[in-house]
Design an enzyme around this catalytic site. Structure first.
Site, PDB file in Angstrom:
ATOM      1  N   ASP A  19       0.836  -1.208   0.000  1.00  0.00           N
ATOM      2  CA  ASP A  19       0.000   0.000   0.000  1.00  0.00           C
ATOM      3  C   ASP A  19       0.870   1.257   0.000  1.00  0.00           C
ATOM      4  O   ASP A  19       0.522   2.259   0.619  1.00  0.00           O
ATOM      5  CB  ASP A  19      -0.949  -0.012   1.197  1.00  0.00           C
ATOM      6  CG  ASP A  19      -1.943   1.149   1.182  1.00  0.00           C
ATOM      7  OD1 ASP A  19      -2.208   1.696   0.091  1.00  0.00           O
ATOM      8  OD2 ASP A  19      -2.443   1.522   2.257  1.00  0.00           O
ATOM      9  N   TRP A  61      -1.763  12.340   2.569  1.00  0.00           N
ATOM     10  CA  TRP A  61      -2.535  13.359   1.849  1.00  0.00           C
ATOM     11  C   TRP A  61      -2.256  14.774   2.322  1.00  0.00           C
ATOM     12  O   TRP A  61      -2.522  15.740   1.602  1.00  0.00           O
ATOM     13  CB  TRP A  61      -4.043  13.087   2.009  1.00  0.00           C
ATOM     14  CG  TRP A  61      -4.503  13.193   3.426  1.00  0.00           C
ATOM     15  CD1 TRP A  61      -4.611  12.187   4.333  1.00  0.00           C
ATOM     16  CD2 TRP A  61      -4.856  14.395   4.134  1.00  0.00           C
ATOM     17  NE1 TRP A  61      -5.016  12.682   5.557  1.00  0.00           N
ATOM     18  CE2 TRP A  61      -5.174  14.030   5.466  1.00  0.00           C
ATOM     19  CE3 TRP A  61      -4.935  15.737   3.772  1.00  0.00           C
ATOM     20  CZ2 TRP A  61      -5.569  14.951   6.426  1.00  0.00           C
ATOM     21  CZ3 TRP A  61      -5.321  16.663   4.732  1.00  0.00           C
ATOM     22  CH2 TRP A  61      -5.644  16.276   6.034  1.00  0.00           C
ATOM     23  N   CYS A 118     -18.171  -4.126   9.979  1.00  0.00           N
ATOM     24  CA  CYS A 118     -18.616  -2.955  10.745  1.00  0.00           C
ATOM     25  C   CYS A 118     -17.473  -2.150  11.346  1.00  0.00           C
ATOM     26  O   CYS A 118     -17.606  -0.944  11.577  1.00  0.00           O
ATOM     27  CB  CYS A 118     -19.555  -3.376  11.879  1.00  0.00           C
ATOM     28  SG  CYS A 118     -20.803  -4.605  11.408  1.00  0.00           S
TER      29      CYS A 118
END
Length: 724
Positions: free
Chosen positions: A306, A395, A633
């Site tokens: 990643d 970011w 969840c």
């Protein structure tokens, strides 16, 4: 550099003056200027007077989720975006609201957002404000009243987990946008639309499709096929999404795109047999007019980790080996600081800025890393890999001061344990859902987690050389001033923790501005890092500040709000933990006033008494419910005190009574809770509910005991809770 007019590309392509570096009175895109440098030429604020800053005005954004955008100011009007793709137009002097836009939202698409409801900004051109909503709709709004001039659906395949989180990029007469979702089941691409009417000009896919489905969309993709194995799992998607960094280079009339990670993460699942897997984790330069590729530079070949190349880039011109060159300054997730030639795509400098175990250096002659796969390939056993998937950089924008030749950025030196979650063969595609294929535990948590790990994982982890790195220093989180060509640190300031990440603004007068998640906004000396001023706002700050001037008065603005990757786990040092996650836009000027600080949240009370457990609940059912909760969840409901979304260990009787309607029938879809009947059966939902009843009962027992002992019910008591 002389002013550049792009008249050769058509009369509708505006002139861009690249001889002027940094933003002036206006801040006309989230990066500030044509180079997206987050640098301002304004000198109204100086090292001598910046301590006189105070609040000019504040604006309540009306939400309580992530805020990552940097506002734009044009001719006295501020335009900015909020979570989901909301847009606000505000008088930049008074804070008066001029108009707002709230997009309609397909919440089933939003369910595929891995990292909160983020939006990183808007683009302004031809009298339009353009924003990409989280569900992939691109809107062009009239600047004067916010009405929709046109809208277009940017999603190529609606049965895959695409979302949009980045700011659109204006490139002449086009606006360009990418998509997020590489962890899901997507194939990356960017699309260019005509700003006039929203018609599609071209689309460039960042990785090939299954060759069995016919020819590739471009010659570049045909060439890339040889870097993927014959057994590639094209059905899962492959990844490569362009979820943030897209930058227009007017000097060469090209659009430079940073591409994302592979999906699934393990190459042994994604592309069995290996290959560099172009154009994952790359900078790709596209001709503005045609969308054809001009060059590419892959920053992380053979991605297993990643390590995206989607982090913000900025353009500059600097002397390299005695020659002035147009360059890209880029610090992606992979831990290297790259200076890349904008004309050729060749790396001119590549230096590690954190610990890296996937590669130890870079060969500038070949343009390839010297990879150390024996330290980083977890196909045959768990490995501790540096940097971790949060990235050495992510970011949050950096800033570049050309006069000082200094790059200011938050840097995270941290790793993670990676291991496969199943076999590499026969993996079933999870439609519009997570297809990561690997489990991750960050190094700050590894020592504490080690005793509870399965023995084979724990032993393999401790056998890696990087385990000593974990013991020596699990992480280092700091704001740095760096030399771009060497990567060396000029000065550094330690952050509050690894979740404290912040964007940066630099000014020609020698000041940098940044916030922290504790809610403080700082001004520092660009040359030394010395604190010149700070103010407590009571609202977590991650977004980059910006500055502008109206009628000779200089302002500094920043948006506040916690969220993003790992957003469900709010650290105790964050203002969002103690005071809630109220989203505000704060604007400062010399002679301004104090910032109203939100009150502390009320003390936690013990979890309510849950209903009686289901009569047919068994340990196996509860265990199954635990696994289903984690898989489906947990990405939103972290079940931690002060989490942004409800702690489901604290449900009241009404929520318990409506549990099936909420999960299976979409009762709370207007509040942002999607329905799950397409993925979970009634029996599975019952198992999840049984697990939550069991967990709530145990939590209540422990918290009542803590209350009896006079201990607070907060994150600092979690160790006591777990050991009680």
């Amino acid at each position: 550099m002389a002013a550049l007019a792009l008249t050769a590309c058509g009369d509708d392509v505006p002139e861009v003056d690249t001889s002027v570096y940094g933003a002036g009175e206006n801040w006309d895109n989230p990066g500030g200027d044509w180079a997206e440098s987050h640098f301002s030429r304004l000198e109204g604020l100086t090292k001598e007077n910046v301590s006189g800053l105070g609040l000019a005005w504040e604006y309540d954004l009306g939400t309580a989720r992530v805020q990552e955008a940097t506002p734009v100011v044009i001719d006295g009007v501020m335009y900015t975006s909020g979570n989901l793709g909301r847009v606000y137009a505000i008088n930049a002097v008074t804070g008066e609201e001029l108009w707002t836009f709230v997009p309609e939202m397909d919440m089933q698409i939003v369910r595929s957002a891995c990292c909160d409801w983020a939006n990183r900004g808007i683009a302004v051109a031809q009298g339009k404000v353009m924003v990409a909503a989280l569900d992939g709709m691109l809107y062009a709004l009239d600047m004067t009243d916010g009405s929709v001039a046109w809208s277009v659906d940017t999603i190529a395949e609606h049965d895959r987990g695409y979302t949009s989180t980045g700011a659109p990029e204006v490139a002449g007469n086009l606006v360009v946008i990418g998509n997020a979702g590489a962890e899901y089941d997507t194939r990356g691409y960017v699309t260019a639309y005509d700003i006039t009417d929203g018609s599609e000009a071209w689309r460039f896919y960042t990785i090939p499709h299954d060759p069995a489905d016919g020819p590739q969309e471009s010659e570049e993709l045909e060439a890339a096929l040889s870097t993927w194995s014959e057994d590639t799992r094209w059905d899962i998607g492959g990844g490569g999404t362009a979820w943030d960094a897209i930058t227009y280079d007017p000097q060469f009339d090209q659009i430079i795109v940073g591409t994302g990670n592979g999906g699934p993460y393990p190459q042994a699942v994604r592309s069995p047999g290996g290959g560099d897997n172009l154009y994952l984790n790359s900078l790709v330069a596209l001709d503005r007019e045609t969308g054809r590729m001009k060059w590419h530079f892959q920053e992380t070949p053979q991605d297993n980790w990643d390590l995206t190349a989607t982090q913000p880039m900025m353009l500059a011109e600097m002397e390299v080996a005695g020659e002035q060159r147009p360059v890209i300054l880029h610090t992606p997730k992979n831990g290297f600081f790259f200076v890349v030639d904008r004309e050729t795509g060749r790396p001119l400098a590549a230096n590690p800025i954190v610990r890296t175990s996937w590669a130890d250096s870079w060969n500038l002659e070949t343009g390839q890393p010297n990879m150390t796969m024996e330290l980083a390939d977890y196909t045959n056993g768990p490995k501790v890999v540096y940097p971790g998937s949060p990235g050495a950089r992510n970011w949050y924008p950096a800033a570049y001061d050309p006069g000082r030749n200094t790059y200011f950025a938050h840097v995270l030196d941290m790793g993670n344990l990676l291991f496969l979650t199943g076999p590499t063969e026969g993996v079933e595609r999870q439609k519009s859902f997570l297809n990561a294929g690997a489990a991750i535990i960050f190094t700050p948590d590894l020592e504490a987690a080690a005793p509870s790990l399965p023995p084979f994982i724990r032993e393999a982890m401790m056998a890696t050389p990087q385990w000593q790195w974990v013991l020596d220093e699990p992480f280092r989180s700091e704001l740095r001033a760096m030399d771009p060509l060497t990567g060396k640190t000029k000065w550094a300031v330690e952050s509050l923790g690894w979740q404290d990440r912040n964007g940066v603004l630099a000014t020609q007068s020698g000041i940098i501005f940044h916030g922290n998640v504790a809610g403080q906004l700082f001004a520092r000396d660009s040359d030394t890092g010395e604190e010149l001023w700070h103010i407590d706002t009571g609202s977590s700050i991650m977004a980059a500040p910006m500055t502008y001037s109206v009628d000779g008065v200089q302002y500094v603005a920043v948006q506040t709000g916690w969220g993003g990757g790992g957003w469900g786990f709010v650290p105790p040092y964050a203002a969002a933990y103690s005071k809630g996650n109220r989203n505000r836009l704060l604007v400062f000027k010399l002679g301004g006033g104090a910032v109203p600080v939100p009150d502390d949240l009320p003390a936690l009370e013990p979890a309510p008494q849950p209903p009686a457990q289901f009569a047919d609940a068994t340990p196996d059912m509860i265990a199954m419910g635990s696994g289903l909760f984690t898989e489906n969840c947990g990405i939103c409901h972290s079940n931690q005190p002060r989490a942004p979304l409800p702690d489901l260990r604290r449900m009241n009787s009404g929520v318990h009574g409506a549990f099936n309607q909420i999960v299976l029938e979409g009762l709370l879809m207007p509040n942002g809770m999607p329905r799950w009947d397409d993925r979970l059966s009634p029996d599975q939902v019952k198992a999840i509910h049984a697990y939550l009843i069991d967990t709530q009962a145990a939590l209540r027992t422990r918290e009542l005991e803590l209350q009896r002992r006079g201990l607070p019910l907060d994150t600092q008591s979690l160790t006591i809770l777990s050991n009680y």
